[in-house]
Write an enzyme that holds these catalytic residues in place. Structure first.
Site, PDB file in Angstrom:
ATOM      1  N   PHE A 151     -42.399  -8.679 -12.149  1.00 23.91           N
ATOM      2  CA  PHE A 151     -41.452  -9.793 -11.932  1.00 23.91           C
ATOM      3  C   PHE A 151     -40.743  -9.719 -10.585  1.00 23.91           C
ATOM      4  O   PHE A 151     -40.263 -10.736 -10.079  1.00 23.91           O
ATOM      5  CB  PHE A 151     -40.399  -9.826 -13.061  1.00 23.91           C
ATOM      6  CG  PHE A 151     -39.289  -8.817 -12.892  1.00 23.91           C
ATOM      7  CD1 PHE A 151     -38.206  -9.089 -12.060  1.00 23.91           C
ATOM      8  CD2 PHE A 151     -39.322  -7.592 -13.548  1.00 23.91           C
ATOM      9  CE1 PHE A 151     -37.189  -8.156 -11.884  1.00 23.91           C
ATOM     10  CE2 PHE A 151     -38.318  -6.651 -13.377  1.00 23.91           C
ATOM     11  CZ  PHE A 151     -37.253  -6.937 -12.534  1.00 23.91           C
ATOM     12  N   LYS A 175     -52.700 -12.710 -13.015  1.00 24.58           N
ATOM     13  CA  LYS A 175     -51.793 -12.788 -14.170  1.00 24.58           C
ATOM     14  C   LYS A 175     -50.410 -12.382 -13.679  1.00 24.58           C
ATOM     15  O   LYS A 175     -50.090 -11.195 -13.559  1.00 24.58           O
ATOM     16  CB  LYS A 175     -52.291 -11.842 -15.273  1.00 24.58           C
ATOM     17  CG  LYS A 175     -51.897 -12.220 -16.702  1.00 24.58           C
ATOM     18  CD  LYS A 175     -50.423 -12.339 -16.954  1.00 24.58           C
ATOM     19  CE  LYS A 175     -49.743 -10.999 -17.115  1.00 24.58           C
ATOM     20  NZ  LYS A 175     -48.255 -11.156 -17.235  1.00 24.58           N
ATOM     21  N   GLU A 178     -44.538 -12.890 -16.733  1.00 25.40           N
ATOM     22  CA  GLU A 178     -44.095 -14.011 -17.570  1.00 25.40           C
ATOM     23  C   GLU A 178     -42.608 -14.307 -17.367  1.00 25.40           C
ATOM     24  O   GLU A 178     -42.093 -15.309 -17.845  1.00 25.40           O
ATOM     25  CB  GLU A 178     -44.414 -13.743 -19.048  1.00 25.40           C
ATOM     26  CG  GLU A 178     -43.675 -12.560 -19.686  1.00 25.40           C
ATOM     27  CD  GLU A 178     -44.375 -11.205 -19.441  1.00 25.40           C
ATOM     28  OE1 GLU A 178     -44.950 -11.005 -18.353  1.00 25.40           O
ATOM     29  OE2 GLU A 178     -44.305 -10.360 -20.346  1.00 25.40           O
ATOM     30  N   SER A 228     -44.605  -1.227 -14.041  1.00 24.63           N
ATOM     31  CA  SER A 228     -43.930   0.026 -14.386  1.00 24.63           C
ATOM     32  C   SER A 228     -44.969   1.121 -14.682  1.00 24.63           C
ATOM     33  O   SER A 228     -46.121   0.828 -15.017  1.00 24.63           O
ATOM     34  CB  SER A 228     -43.036  -0.206 -15.604  1.00 24.63           C
ATOM     35  OG  SER A 228     -43.829  -0.666 -16.678  1.00 24.63           O
ATOM     36  N   CYS A 283     -39.309  -1.851  -5.875  1.00 23.14           N
ATOM     37  CA  CYS A 283     -39.980  -0.551  -6.073  1.00 23.14           C
ATOM     38  C   CYS A 283     -39.730   0.362  -4.886  1.00 23.14           C
ATOM     39  O   CYS A 283     -39.947   1.556  -4.971  1.00 23.14           O
ATOM     40  CB  CYS A 283     -41.472  -0.755  -6.272  1.00 23.14           C
ATOM     41  SG  CYS A 283     -42.217  -1.438  -4.808  1.00 23.14           S
ATOM     42  N   GLU A 382     -36.278   5.823 -13.679  1.00 23.54           N
ATOM     43  CA  GLU A 382     -36.110   4.641 -12.823  1.00 23.54           C
ATOM     44  C   GLU A 382     -35.146   3.681 -13.527  1.00 23.54           C
ATOM     45  O   GLU A 382     -35.401   3.260 -14.653  1.00 23.54           O
ATOM     46  CB  GLU A 382     -37.467   3.953 -12.618  1.00 23.54           C
ATOM     47  CG  GLU A 382     -37.380   2.742 -11.713  1.00 23.54           C
ATOM     48  CD  GLU A 382     -38.719   2.032 -11.534  1.00 23.54           C
ATOM     49  OE1 GLU A 382     -39.446   1.835 -12.527  1.00 23.54           O
ATOM     50  OE2 GLU A 382     -39.022   1.634 -10.389  1.00 23.54           O
TER      51      GLU A 382
HETATM   52  P1  NAD Z   1     -43.944  -4.289 -16.255  1.00 17.65           P
HETATM   53  O1  NAD Z   1     -44.756  -3.055 -16.235  1.00 17.65           O
HETATM   54  O2  NAD Z   1     -43.076  -4.549 -17.430  1.00 17.65           O
HETATM   55  O3  NAD Z   1     -44.890  -5.587 -16.123  1.00 17.65           O
HETATM   56  C1  NAD Z   1     -45.873  -5.681 -15.110  1.00 17.65           C
HETATM   57  C2  NAD Z   1     -47.012  -6.559 -15.621  1.00 17.65           C
HETATM   58  O4  NAD Z   1     -47.612  -5.941 -16.760  1.00 17.65           O
HETATM   59  C3  NAD Z   1     -46.552  -7.941 -16.064  1.00 17.65           C
HETATM   60  O5  NAD Z   1     -47.493  -8.885 -15.627  1.00 17.65           O
HETATM   61  C4  NAD Z   1     -46.513  -7.839 -17.584  1.00 17.65           C
HETATM   62  O6  NAD Z   1     -46.804  -9.061 -18.227  1.00 17.65           O
HETATM   63  C5  NAD Z   1     -47.582  -6.810 -17.885  1.00 17.65           C
HETATM   64  N1  NAD Z   1     -47.272  -5.969 -19.054  1.00 17.65           N
HETATM   65  C6  NAD Z   1     -46.040  -5.607 -19.505  1.00 17.65           C
HETATM   66  N2  NAD Z   1     -46.154  -4.783 -20.575  1.00 17.65           N
HETATM   67  C7  NAD Z   1     -47.477  -4.624 -20.799  1.00 17.65           C
HETATM   68  C8  NAD Z   1     -48.225  -3.887 -21.764  1.00 17.65           C
HETATM   69  N3  NAD Z   1     -47.632  -3.154 -22.700  1.00 17.65           N
HETATM   70  N4  NAD Z   1     -49.572  -3.942 -21.716  1.00 17.65           N
HETATM   71  C9  NAD Z   1     -50.199  -4.666 -20.762  1.00 17.65           C
HETATM   72  N5  NAD Z   1     -49.536  -5.392 -19.829  1.00 17.65           N
HETATM   73  C10 NAD Z   1     -48.193  -5.375 -19.840  1.00 17.65           C
HETATM   74  O7  NAD Z   1     -43.086  -4.289 -14.895  1.00 17.65           O
HETATM   75  P2  NAD Z   1     -41.923  -5.287 -14.476  1.00 17.65           P
HETATM   76  O8  NAD Z   1     -40.710  -4.991 -15.285  1.00 17.65           O
HETATM   77  O9  NAD Z   1     -42.429  -6.677 -14.423  1.00 17.65           O
HETATM   78  O10 NAD Z   1     -41.692  -4.828 -12.963  1.00 17.65           O
HETATM   79  C11 NAD Z   1     -40.860  -3.765 -12.592  1.00 17.65           C
HETATM   80  C12 NAD Z   1     -41.635  -2.468 -12.440  1.00 17.65           C
HETATM   81  O11 NAD Z   1     -42.683  -2.637 -11.468  1.00 17.65           O
HETATM   82  C13 NAD Z   1     -40.780  -1.341 -11.899  1.00 17.65           C
HETATM   83  O12 NAD Z   1     -41.130  -0.162 -12.575  1.00 17.65           O
HETATM   84  C14 NAD Z   1     -41.163  -1.258 -10.432  1.00 17.65           C
HETATM   85  O13 NAD Z   1     -40.964   0.000  -9.828  1.00 17.65           O
HETATM   86  C15 NAD Z   1     -42.608  -1.583 -10.510  1.00 17.65           C
HETATM   87  N6  NAD Z   1     -43.112  -2.043  -9.229  1.00 17.65           N
HETATM   88  C16 NAD Z   1     -43.882  -1.174  -8.512  1.00 17.65           C
HETATM   89  C17 NAD Z   1     -44.346  -1.545  -7.271  1.00 17.65           C
HETATM   90  C18 NAD Z   1     -45.176  -0.589  -6.462  1.00 17.65           C
HETATM   91  O14 NAD Z   1     -45.667  -0.989  -5.425  1.00 17.65           O
HETATM   92  N7  NAD Z   1     -45.365   0.647  -6.874  1.00 17.65           N
HETATM   93  C19 NAD Z   1     -44.049  -2.811  -6.756  1.00 17.65           C
HETATM   94  C20 NAD Z   1     -43.268  -3.683  -7.508  1.00 17.65           C
HETATM   95  C21 NAD Z   1     -42.800  -3.272  -8.760  1.00 17.65           C
END
Ligand code: NAD
Length: 496
Positions: A151, A175, A178, A228, A283, A382
């Site tokens: 997000f 994808k 959401e 994450s 991040c 985090e």
């Molecule tokens: P998230 O892991 O909750 O979601 C990321 C994506 O995975 C979304 O599209 C979501 O719909 C999907 N998703 C969520 N739960 C899932 C599951 N159980 N199974 C399969 N797919 C699933 O992350 P977020 O809250 O949207 O974003 C924040 C996180 O992203 C933080 O941990 C941040 O550090 C990380 N991030 C990392 C980088 C990087 O370059 N390393 C960059 C941006 C964000």
């Protein structure tokens, strides 16, 4: 209050919608529901993959310079619509408008890099590897690739991957998160306007159900994920088991190491921007300030307090420095960490709960925790909010050890005036991106972005040269054009 809009998918070059399940999308600054996003089931994901699969042969056969022309036009359209796109981001994510513009521009830089497709895909040729034998190595596209994004950067993170994937001749199913799904659909519309053929880029909105279908779909060749760490690990394991190429970027806990010779005013300015910009939901945010030396630490904490008092918090479309968090649930989680930190023995020097604007928005002001130690959860985990933890150590070696032994290794920075100390830090530190007097060392588009340890699962970083390698396969052809039979050869071929 206006009626929530319906947010569907983009499949085969047009907007479509046919899913029973939906999720609420909020304006986080006001705490109201502004949209309902469709959550794709497996059948909808399959439609998107089928559209991408059908479009792939023609797109792969399109010369790279012709593919690049579409990206050149797309680049201009995004620039034309920059303010409108930034407003879409702020409305669903909450970040300040200027910050939203900034992430679109960082995404555009990847488009500009990908416009160099003809040069990026140039192969290697060796004449006369044997008498009358030539060899050529070149890279070919993979097929249908999936990009799954978080997000916190609804424009920049998708733009880390799809421009490079498209330039290399792949077709894409994206994808987005959401929580702020509209921007990806806007980008897909602009790609259509730029002349991208139908089905070459598709957007499916959804949650884990859509992701889990993409990870095992037989026609998906590769998965590029950002999110994450627990989900990144799941994505890497599941898609790898299904035989796909995977890069899965995860969470972070980025340390800024302030050596005693660094100017405290410079360090404090840098730490304020890097810790509290985008409400800490980056991040590459700095969430730990490692102060070397007690006197240095006291001075830094005092400089930070003064600056925090000047920060303005409010809706991202106003004259503010930081906006709200993404959701009420995330706000609760971040606030909970403040109590945890205090219970663990940290000193809550600034409590952002006091400066959060009144109303239903998901606001938390900047928070400063001092005397944090490595055993505490507020240090290990985090938090992903406007919370900066100060850890006090005695030596530069101790500071380096902290960064190195943390489970995450995304970015880090050292602040010093000593070139030798900086060089030792850059060489030794176990993290993928390092800044010297630069608090957020996000590589430019023509370099590659990625972390180490549990911040990245897989072998490739994103965009830049690593992105090209990830989205292509290498082929080497060895070629001879004999004029007459030279007899059978049963030994292993060697050329001389
Ligand atoms: P998230 O892991 O909750 O979601 C990321 C994506 O995975 C979304 O599209 C979501 O719909 C999907 N998703 C969520 N739960 C899932 C599951 N159980 N199974 C399969 N797919 C699933 O992350 P977020 O809250 O949207 O974003 C924040 C996180 O992203 C933080 O941990 C941040 O550090 C990380 N991030 C990392 C980088 C990087 O370059 N390393 C960059 C941006 C964000």
């Amino acid at each position: 209050m206006s009626t929530p809009i319906h947010i569907g998918h983009h499949i085969g070059g047009k907007r479509v919608d046919d899913d029973a399940r939906t999720a609420e999308v909020h304006d986080p600054a006001r705490g109201v529901v502004t949209g309902r996003v469709a959550l794709a089931d497996a059948a909808t994901v399959d439609r998107a993959v089928a559209a991408a699969h059908g479009a792939w042969p023609a797109w792969a056969a399109t010369p790279p310079h012709v593919r690049a022309r579409v990206l050149f036009r797309f680049r201009d359209l995004v620039e034309r619509d920059l303010d409108r796109l930034a407003a879409v981001i702020t409305a669903e994510h909450g970040k300040v408008l200027d910050d939203a513009r900034g992430e679109v521009v960082r995404g555009l830089e990847v488009v500009e890099f990908a416009c160099g497709a003809p040069s990026l895909l140039k192969g290697e040729y060796t004449g006369q590897v044997g008498r009358g034998v030539d060899a050529v190595s070149f890279r070919q596209p993979l097929g249908v690739v999936a990009a799954i994004s978080p997000f916190n950067f609804p424009a920049m993170v998708p733009m880390w991957t799809f421009p490079v994937a498209l330039a290399c001749g792949n077709t894409v199913v994206l994808k987005p998160s959401e929580k702020d799904p509209s921007l990806a659909l806007e980008l897909a519309d602009l790609l259509v306007e730029a002349g991208l053929p139908q089905g070459v880029l598709n957007v499916v909105n959804g949650d884990a159900e859509a992701v889990n279908r993409l990870l095992v779909h037989p026609d998906v060749e590769a998965v590029s994920f950002v999110g994450s760490t627990p989900v990144a690990e799941h994505v890497h394991r599941t898609a790898s088991e299904a035989g796909k190429r995977v890069q899965a970027l995860g969470g972070a806990k980025n340390h800024l190491v302030a050596l005693p010779d660094a100017d405290p005013a410079v360090v404090a300015d840098a730490a304020i921007g890097a810790a509290y910009g985008s409400a800490g939901e980056r991040c590459m945010a700095i969430s730990v300030l490692v102060a070397v030396g007690e006197e240095n630490a006291d001075r830094l904490v005092s400089e930070l307090r003064t600056r925090i008092d000047d920060l303005r918090i409010g809706p991202g479309d106003g004259e503010v420095d930081l906006g709200p968090l993404i959701s009420a649930a995330h706000l609760d989680k971040v606030r909970g960490y403040l109590d945890t930190g205090v219970a663990e023995g940290a000193e809550l020097v600034v409590d952002g709960r006091d400066s959060a604007p009144a109303g239903d928005g998901f606001f938390l002001g900047p928070c400063l925790l001092d005397r944090v130690t490595p055993e505490m959860r507020v240090y290990r985990e985090e938090i992903f909010g406007p919370v900066l933890a100060v850890v006090r150590v005695d030596t530069a070696e101790e500071a380096l050890r902290l960064v190195d032994t943390h489970e995450f290794g995304n970015g880090t920075a050292v602040f010093t005036r000593d070139g030798g100390a900086a060089q030792r830090f850059v060489t030794a530190v176990r993290a993928g991106m390092v800044g010297v007097n630069v608090p957020i060392p996000v590589p430019m588009a023509f370099h590659s972005f990625g972390g180490w340890k549990r911040s990245l699962f897989g072998d490739h970083h994103v965009h830049g040269p690593e992105g090209v390698r990830f989205f292509t396969r290498l082929k080497t052809a060895t070629m001879r054009w004999p004029h007459s039979s030279q007899g059978a050869q049963l030994t292993f071929p060697s050329f001389s």
